[in-house]
Write an enzyme that holds these catalytic residues in place. Structure first.
Site, mmCIF file in Angstrom:
data_model
loop_
_atom_site.group_PDB
_atom_site.id
_atom_site.type_symbol
_atom_site.label_atom_id
_atom_site.label_comp_id
_atom_site.label_asym_id
_atom_site.label_seq_id
_atom_site.Cartn_x
_atom_site.Cartn_y
_atom_site.Cartn_z
ATOM 1 N N GLU A 115 0.802 -1.221 0.000
ATOM 2 C CA GLU A 115 0.000 0.000 0.000
ATOM 3 C C GLU A 115 0.841 1.280 0.000
ATOM 4 O O GLU A 115 0.303 2.365 -0.219
ATOM 5 C CB GLU A 115 -0.942 -0.008 1.208
ATOM 6 C CG GLU A 115 -2.045 -1.057 1.082
ATOM 7 C CD GLU A 115 -2.954 -1.117 2.289
ATOM 8 O OE1 GLU A 115 -2.533 -0.655 3.370
ATOM 9 O OE2 GLU A 115 -4.076 -1.631 2.169
ATOM 10 N N GLU A 146 6.802 -21.964 7.417
ATOM 11 C CA GLU A 146 7.129 -21.109 8.559
ATOM 12 C C GLU A 146 8.188 -21.746 9.460
ATOM 13 O O GLU A 146 8.860 -21.048 10.217
ATOM 14 C CB GLU A 146 5.882 -20.785 9.364
ATOM 15 C CG GLU A 146 5.291 -21.933 10.145
ATOM 16 C CD GLU A 146 4.092 -21.497 10.961
ATOM 17 O OE1 GLU A 146 4.036 -21.885 12.133
ATOM 18 O OE2 GLU A 146 3.226 -20.768 10.429
#
Length: 298
Positions: free
Chosen positions: A83, A113
């Site tokens: 963004e 992960e």
């Protein structure tokens, strides 16, 4: 198996009967837990400020900020980085690395992960003087730990955003933002309070970083460029608010600036041609106020 040593994995005593409640009571319970998050974020603002200052120093020296995360934490990091270019006109300077790559954004990818080596590999683009920010609710995600250790090894500054204030890995980084969000409404569902707290910290960090880098003027978005007629109209309104000048004058200045809002703003307030405004902005790394100060002291 649930690891109750992690603050976010324990059972929340306030929600033990959540599955027996009517809809509105479930919602009220979730809302009351969410209401504790801003206070938690407020308690770590000094650490967030330290991270902002590290990042400002790095970006001004030509470095980059790298986020590393997995699961919800990685997705939030990707969202924050994505963004910034359209909002603040800064491209490729704040980048996110999500364990498992783009495919892991829309669905879980098994095992990534826990892959320390994958974290090390994803950190291969980190350079000395960059800032590497690990984002991990547990504070000990192997992918994130591997990435941060690799970043530190090449001379990058390191930070960790976690919801485990007492994680031992917090001692390995320069800044540990440890959010004491506590147990979730649903045990271990760290997309909830932990995710909300992480999102608030990322919002605060990146927005403050962009303000400090001169990517705003007052509280206005002036680093957005006019790519279409709708956006051009919004930017003309921003210029009229920032300068107090009429829309026609601002529209002409924006056109002369090639749609670059900051150039138009410096041109209008500094009373200089667009070419001169462009030059001064380049000298000040795009900072509007600094560019105006330089023009006034010339």
């Amino acid at each position: 198996m649930i690891d109750c040593e992690l603050p976010t994995e324990g059972r929340n005593p306030r929600t033990l009967d959540v599955d027996t409640l009517p809809t509105m009571e479930v919602l009220r319970l979730i809302n009351s837990e969410d209401a504790t998050v801003p206070r938690v974020v407020g308690s770590v603002l000094p650490e967030v400020a330290r991270l902002v200052d590290l990042a400002v120093e790095s970006l001004r020296a030509g470095g980059r900020v790298h986020y590393f995360g997995a699961g919800t934490s990685g997705r939030l990091a990707v969202l924050d980085a994505a963004e910034l270019p359209p909002t603040f006109g800064i491209w490729g300077r704040v980048v996110a690395h999500n364990a498992g790559g783009p495919g892991a954004l829309s669905q879980a990818v098994s095992g990534v992960e826990d892959d320390v080596e994958l974290g090390r590999r994803d950190a291969r683009d980190v350079r000395p003087g960059d800032v590497a920010v690990g984002v991990a609710a547990s504070g000990r995600t192997p992918y994130v730990v591997g990435a941060l250790r690799a970043a530190a090894a090449v001379g990058a500054r390191t930070a960790l955003i976690s919801c485990n204030p007492h994680t031992p890995y917090g001692d390995e980084v320069e800044v540990h933002i440890g959010l004491a969000t506590g147990p979730e409404v649903i045990s271990g569902s760290t997309r909830m309070k932990a995710g909300t707290a992480t999102k608030l910290v990322l919002n605060s960090f990146s927005t403050t970083l962009m303000i400090r880098m001169g990517r705003t003027y007052s509280n206005l978005m002036v680093s957005v460029n006019a790519l279409n007629s709708k956006l051009r109209a919004r930017l003309v309104r921003i210029l009229t608010e920032a300068t107090g000048m009429d829309a026609r004058t601002c529209e002409n200045a924006l056109a002369e600036a090639g749609g670059n809002t900051r150039v138009a703003l410096v041109s209008l307030l500094g009373e200089v041609p667009a070419a001169r405004a462009t030059m001064v902005l380049e000298e000040t790394d795009g900072g509007v106020r600094e560019a105006l100060q330089r023009l006034r002291s010339a």
